[in-house]
Design a protein around this motif. Structure first.
Motif, PDB file in Angstrom:
ATOM      1  N   ALA A  80      36.142  30.144  39.735  1.00 24.22           N
ATOM      2  CA  ALA A  80      37.166  31.161  39.968  1.00 24.22           C
ATOM      3  C   ALA A  80      38.354  30.493  40.634  1.00 24.22           C
ATOM      4  O   ALA A  80      38.219  29.444  41.255  1.00 24.22           O
ATOM      5  CB  ALA A  80      36.613  32.276  40.853  1.00 24.22           C
ATOM      6  N   PRO A  81      39.511  31.127  40.531  1.00 24.50           N
ATOM      7  CA  PRO A  81      40.686  30.515  41.150  1.00 24.50           C
ATOM      8  C   PRO A  81      40.539  30.415  42.662  1.00 24.50           C
ATOM      9  O   PRO A  81      40.038  31.325  43.313  1.00 24.50           O
ATOM     10  CB  PRO A  81      41.830  31.459  40.784  1.00 24.50           C
ATOM     11  N   ALA A  82      40.958  29.288  43.206  1.00 28.30           N
ATOM     12  CA  ALA A  82      40.917  29.088  44.657  1.00 28.30           C
ATOM     13  C   ALA A  82      42.162  29.698  45.274  1.00 28.30           C
ATOM     14  O   ALA A  82      43.203  29.756  44.665  1.00 28.30           O
ATOM     15  CB  ALA A  82      40.841  27.600  44.976  1.00 28.30           C
ATOM     16  N   GLY A  83      42.049  30.155  46.507  1.00 28.87           N
ATOM     17  CA  GLY A  83      43.206  30.740  47.165  1.00 28.87           C
ATOM     18  C   GLY A  83      43.264  30.347  48.619  1.00 28.87           C
ATOM     19  O   GLY A  83      42.309  30.522  49.357  1.00 28.87           O
ATOM     20  N   GLY A  84      44.391  29.828  49.064  1.00 22.18           N
ATOM     21  CA  GLY A  84      44.585  29.509  50.470  1.00 22.18           C
ATOM     22  C   GLY A  84      43.920  28.223  50.889  1.00 22.18           C
ATOM     23  O   GLY A  84      43.231  27.576  50.131  1.00 22.18           O
ATOM     24  N   ILE A  92      35.269  34.011  50.379  1.00 26.32           N
ATOM     25  CA  ILE A  92      35.310  35.474  50.297  1.00 26.32           C
ATOM     26  C   ILE A  92      36.085  35.909  49.060  1.00 26.32           C
ATOM     27  O   ILE A  92      35.650  36.792  48.318  1.00 26.32           O
ATOM     28  CB  ILE A  92      35.924  36.080  51.579  1.00 26.32           C
ATOM     29  N   ASP A  93      37.233  35.274  48.811  1.00 30.73           N
ATOM     30  CA  ASP A  93      38.039  35.600  47.630  1.00 30.73           C
ATOM     31  C   ASP A  93      37.280  35.291  46.346  1.00 30.73           C
ATOM     32  O   ASP A  93      37.299  36.079  45.398  1.00 30.73           O
ATOM     33  CB  ASP A  93      39.360  34.832  47.645  1.00 30.73           C
ATOM     34  N   LYS A  94      36.603  34.146  46.319  1.00 32.84           N
ATOM     35  CA  LYS A  94      35.848  33.764  45.127  1.00 32.84           C
ATOM     36  C   LYS A  94      34.723  34.760  44.877  1.00 32.84           C
ATOM     37  O   LYS A  94      34.482  35.161  43.739  1.00 32.84           O
ATOM     38  CB  LYS A  94      35.275  32.355  45.268  1.00 32.84           C
ATOM     39  N   GLN A  95      34.040  35.174  45.929  1.00 33.25           N
ATOM     40  CA  GLN A  95      32.959  36.148  45.772  1.00 33.25           C
ATOM     41  C   GLN A  95      33.493  37.479  45.262  1.00 33.25           C
ATOM     42  O   GLN A  95      32.869  38.119  44.416  1.00 33.25           O
ATOM     43  CB  GLN A  95      32.216  36.332  47.100  1.00 33.25           C
ATOM     44  N   ALA A  96      34.652  37.895  45.758  1.00 35.02           N
ATOM     45  CA  ALA A  96      35.255  39.155  45.299  1.00 35.02           C
ATOM     46  C   ALA A  96      35.658  39.055  43.833  1.00 35.02           C
ATOM     47  O   ALA A  96      35.412  39.982  43.044  1.00 35.02           O
ATOM     48  CB  ALA A  96      36.462  39.514  46.159  1.00 35.02           C
ATOM     49  N   VAL A  97      36.251  37.928  43.457  1.00 35.21           N
ATOM     50  CA  VAL A  97      36.638  37.729  42.055  1.00 35.21           C
ATOM     51  C   VAL A  97      35.395  37.683  41.175  1.00 35.21           C
ATOM     52  O   VAL A  97      35.338  38.333  40.126  1.00 35.21           O
ATOM     53  CB  VAL A  97      37.479  36.434  41.897  1.00 35.21           C
ATOM     54  N   ASP A  98      34.384  36.932  41.592  1.00 31.97           N
ATOM     55  CA  ASP A  98      33.149  36.833  40.814  1.00 31.97           C
ATOM     56  C   ASP A  98      32.486  38.200  40.644  1.00 31.97           C
ATOM     57  O   ASP A  98      32.013  38.540  39.558  1.00 31.97           O
ATOM     58  CB  ASP A  98      32.161  35.871  41.477  1.00 31.97           C
ATOM     59  N   THR A 100      33.947  41.174  40.786  1.00 32.76           N
ATOM     60  CA  THR A 100      34.765  42.009  39.907  1.00 32.76           C
ATOM     61  C   THR A 100      34.608  41.582  38.453  1.00 32.76           C
ATOM     62  O   THR A 100      34.435  42.431  37.567  1.00 32.76           O
ATOM     63  CB  THR A 100      36.244  41.940  40.326  1.00 32.76           C
ATOM     64  N   LEU A 101      34.653  40.278  38.198  1.00 32.57           N
ATOM     65  CA  LEU A 101      34.496  39.802  36.825  1.00 32.57           C
ATOM     66  C   LEU A 101      33.108  40.114  36.282  1.00 32.57           C
ATOM     67  O   LEU A 101      32.963  40.475  35.112  1.00 32.57           O
ATOM     68  CB  LEU A 101      34.784  38.305  36.748  1.00 32.57           C
ATOM     69  N   ALA A 102      32.099  40.007  37.126  1.00 29.19           N
ATOM     70  CA  ALA A 102      30.738  40.358  36.693  1.00 29.19           C
ATOM     71  C   ALA A 102      30.655  41.840  36.358  1.00 29.19           C
ATOM     72  O   ALA A 102      30.006  42.231  35.376  1.00 29.19           O
ATOM     73  CB  ALA A 102      29.729  39.996  37.779  1.00 29.19           C
ATOM     74  N   ALA A 103      31.309  42.672  37.143  1.00 31.17           N
ATOM     75  CA  ALA A 103      31.321  44.109  36.867  1.00 31.17           C
ATOM     76  C   ALA A 103      32.044  44.400  35.558  1.00 31.17           C
ATOM     77  O   ALA A 103      31.582  45.209  34.746  1.00 31.17           O
ATOM     78  CB  ALA A 103      31.984  44.869  38.020  1.00 31.17           C
ATOM     79  N   LEU A 154      30.744  48.728  40.740  1.00 32.72           N
ATOM     80  CA  LEU A 154      31.173  48.049  41.963  1.00 32.72           C
ATOM     81  C   LEU A 154      30.694  48.748  43.230  1.00 32.72           C
ATOM     82  O   LEU A 154      30.489  48.109  44.254  1.00 32.72           O
ATOM     83  CB  LEU A 154      32.698  47.918  41.990  1.00 32.72           C
ATOM     84  N   ASN A 155      30.529  50.057  43.173  1.00 26.61           N
ATOM     85  CA  ASN A 155      30.111  50.850  44.336  1.00 26.61           C
ATOM     86  C   ASN A 155      28.961  51.756  43.954  1.00 26.61           C
ATOM     87  O   ASN A 155      29.138  52.973  43.856  1.00 26.61           O
ATOM     88  CB  ASN A 155      31.288  51.693  44.858  1.00 26.61           C
ATOM     89  N   PRO A 156      27.770  51.218  43.752  1.00 24.08           N
ATOM     90  CA  PRO A 156      26.654  52.041  43.283  1.00 24.08           C
ATOM     91  C   PRO A 156      26.260  53.146  44.258  1.00 24.08           C
ATOM     92  O   PRO A 156      25.728  54.171  43.850  1.00 24.08           O
ATOM     93  CB  PRO A 156      25.512  51.041  43.096  1.00 24.08           C
TER      94      PRO A 156
END
Length: 164
Positions: A80-84, A92-98, A100-103, A154-156
């Motif tokens: 996933a794209p790196a940030g900062g 944390i950003d990578k986990q959020a992107v992963d 979302t993409l998985a969803a 995303l929010n079961p």
């Protein structure tokens, strides 16, 4: 070539983002972005600088890649794209992107494409309908339902909050 270079600069990030949402794979989205512009230029020359045409080419490139992937039975990339500069923030950003993409990958292909086209913030509902050969009202209904499914993925636990 200047007009096409300008067209490329204006659209490369949007096409990449669209393909990233569609495929869920950073490297594949980058490759397909380049392939889409290459196909567009090769087939339509300098007259191929129409955004809707480019999205159609990108969509077809993604479908071709998905077919090829199924045939080769490749696994998903977890890049996933790196940030900062902060490693914790990047994680944390990578986990959020992963997540979302998985969803998004859990949605059916039509819903995934609708979400990707809408998130590209390039087309109206009417234009999306034309691209996918469905009515504008059908696009609105399908997008609404796709968003609800994505929210549920995303929010079961959110479904259980209604009666409290």
């Amino acid at each position: 070539m200047d007009s096409y270079a300008s067209f490329y600069r204006k659209n490369k990030e949007r096409i990449f983002a669209y393909l990233l949402r569609l495929t869920g794979d950073v490297h594949l989205a980058g490759d397909l972005t380049q392939e889409s512009f290459t196909r567009c230029l090769a087939r339509y020359g300098r007259n191929g600088n129409h955004r809707a045409l480019l999205y159609t080419i990108a969509r077809n490139a993604a479908l071709d890649a998905a077919r090829k992937r199924r045939e080769e039975a490749l696994g998903d990339s977890e890049d996933a794209p790196a940030g900062g500069d902060d490693p914790e923030r990047r994680l944390i950003d990578k986990q959020a992107v992963d997540r979302t993409l998985a969803a998004i990958r859990q949605l059916n292909p039509v819903d995934r494409e609708l979400i990707a086209l809408l998130a590209a913030d390039t087309f109206s509902y009417r234009q999306i309908g034309r691209l996918l050969d469905i009515s504008e009202n059908s696009v609105k209904v399908r997008v609404h339902r796709a968003r609800l499914r994505l929210k549920a993925i995303l929010n079961p636990d959110a479904d259980n909050d209604g009666g409290s």
